[in-house]
Write a protein that holds these residues in place. Structure first.
Motif, mmCIF file in Angstrom:
data_model
loop_
_atom_site.group_PDB
_atom_site.id
_atom_site.type_symbol
_atom_site.label_atom_id
_atom_site.label_comp_id
_atom_site.label_asym_id
_atom_site.label_seq_id
_atom_site.Cartn_x
_atom_site.Cartn_y
_atom_site.Cartn_z
ATOM 1 N N LYS A 68 28.916 18.435 8.986
ATOM 2 C CA LYS A 68 29.177 17.959 7.624
ATOM 3 C C LYS A 68 30.547 18.433 7.145
ATOM 4 O O LYS A 68 31.312 17.665 6.577
ATOM 5 C CB LYS A 68 28.083 18.438 6.669
ATOM 6 N N THR A 69 30.872 19.676 7.393
ATOM 7 C CA THR A 69 32.181 20.210 7.015
ATOM 8 C C THR A 69 33.293 19.453 7.731
ATOM 9 O O THR A 69 34.309 19.092 7.132
ATOM 10 C CB THR A 69 32.252 21.712 7.359
ATOM 11 N N TRP A 70 33.089 19.188 9.003
ATOM 12 C CA TRP A 70 34.065 18.481 9.829
ATOM 13 C C TRP A 70 34.321 17.071 9.297
ATOM 14 O O TRP A 70 35.471 16.658 9.136
ATOM 15 C CB TRP A 70 33.533 18.450 11.263
ATOM 16 N N ILE A 71 33.261 16.348 8.989
ATOM 17 C CA ILE A 71 33.434 14.962 8.534
ATOM 18 C C ILE A 71 33.987 14.921 7.109
ATOM 19 O O ILE A 71 34.746 14.023 6.758
ATOM 20 C CB ILE A 71 32.131 14.129 8.695
ATOM 21 N N ILE A 72 33.661 15.910 6.284
ATOM 22 C CA ILE A 72 34.220 15.970 4.932
ATOM 23 C C ILE A 72 35.725 16.202 5.002
ATOM 24 O O ILE A 72 36.486 15.632 4.233
ATOM 25 C CB ILE A 72 33.509 17.036 4.074
ATOM 26 N N ARG A 73 36.173 17.027 5.938
ATOM 27 C CA ARG A 73 37.609 17.254 6.105
ATOM 28 C C ARG A 73 38.299 15.943 6.472
ATOM 29 O O ARG A 73 39.361 15.619 5.938
ATOM 30 C CB ARG A 73 37.871 18.303 7.183
ATOM 31 N N ILE A 74 37.694 15.166 7.349
ATOM 32 C CA ILE A 74 38.257 13.862 7.726
ATOM 33 C C ILE A 74 38.308 12.954 6.493
ATOM 34 O O ILE A 74 39.317 12.294 6.229
ATOM 35 C CB ILE A 74 37.433 13.202 8.853
ATOM 36 N N LEU A 75 37.219 12.950 5.716
ATOM 37 C CA LEU A 75 37.140 12.112 4.515
ATOM 38 C C LEU A 75 38.224 12.484 3.501
ATOM 39 O O LEU A 75 38.899 11.606 2.952
ATOM 40 C CB LEU A 75 35.756 12.245 3.871
ATOM 41 N N ILE A 76 38.397 13.755 3.255
ATOM 42 C CA ILE A 76 39.407 14.194 2.287
ATOM 43 C C ILE A 76 40.798 13.770 2.747
ATOM 44 O O ILE A 76 41.608 13.290 1.944
ATOM 45 C CB ILE A 76 39.317 15.713 2.049
ATOM 46 N N ASN A 77 41.067 13.900 4.031
ATOM 47 C CA ASN A 77 42.364 13.458 4.556
ATOM 48 C C ASN A 77 42.554 11.954 4.367
ATOM 49 O O ASN A 77 43.646 11.496 4.004
ATOM 50 C CB ASN A 77 42.514 13.840 6.026
ATOM 51 N N GLU A 78 41.515 11.174 4.607
ATOM 52 C CA GLU A 78 41.591 9.725 4.419
ATOM 53 C C GLU A 78 41.827 9.380 2.946
ATOM 54 O O GLU A 78 42.640 8.505 2.632
ATOM 55 C CB GLU A 78 40.313 9.030 4.911
ATOM 56 N N CYS A 79 41.113 10.055 2.060
ATOM 57 C CA CYS A 79 41.278 9.809 0.622
ATOM 58 C C CYS A 79 42.693 10.154 0.171
ATOM 59 O O CYS A 79 43.302 9.406 -0.596
ATOM 60 C CB CYS A 79 40.259 10.626 -0.181
#
Length: 175
Positions: A68-79
């Motif tokens: 979850k932490t890993w995918i949230i980091r990806i999401l924040i970068n995309e945003c």
């Protein structure tokens, strides 16, 4: 089967496990993306890109417990990438979010108040108070020190206090 076990299966190539993982955290991903990009279309784009990148790179996940932490980091970068593109294209302010959090006896225009904060503080507040992430997890997601997270939370609380209670009114104790 818990998320860690599903993440381990997904890391080994199990597509169904990956889909189940994403479904389990999709609401959290939406809330985080929405707090950063501010509209449904950009939110959907960020989530779609995040899921595609996560699927392509899930085999690189070192610790399944931190999926979850890993995918949230990806999401924040995309945003953040979407926001950077928008700033280059248009300087017109937009705030289409009029979402509120409703409890049984009161309605708080939570996101409207959070939107008044600096961009960095919005993300910290959303992760800490809305997504109930620990300071340590936020530190990992944003790749900053725990001290930085704590100081930003302190600044956010101070700004929120001023926004909600007003400049000259008696403020509650910040702890």
């Amino acid at each position: 089967m818990d998320l860690t076990e599903k993440a381990e299966l997904a890391r080994k190539g199990d597509k169904e496990a990956f889909v189940l993982l994403v479904r389990a955290i999709q609401q959290s991903l939406f809330v985080i993306a929405r707090s950063i990009v501010k509209n449904n279309e950009d939110c959907a784009d960020a989530m779609q890109e995040t899921i595609a990148k996560a699927f392509s790179n899930v085999h690189t996940l070192k610790e399944p417990a931190y999926f979850k932490t890993w995918i949230i980091r990806i999401l924040i970068n995309e945003c953040n990438q979407i926001n950077r593109k928008k700033k280059r294209v248009s300087l017109i302010p937009y705030d289409l979010r009029k979402t509120s959090y409703k409890e049984e006896y009161e309605q708080i225009e939570l996101f409207e108040v959070i939107d008044e904060l600096d961009e960095q503080l919005q993300t910290i507040v959303t992760l800490f108070y809305i997504e109930d992430m620990s300071v340590k997890d936020i530190s990992n997601v944003l790749e900053v020190s725990e001290g930085t997270v704590k100081s930003r939370l302190f600044r956010a609380r101070k700004q929120l206090s001023e926004l909600v209670l007003g400049e000259g009114e008696e403020k509650y104790e910040l702890s």
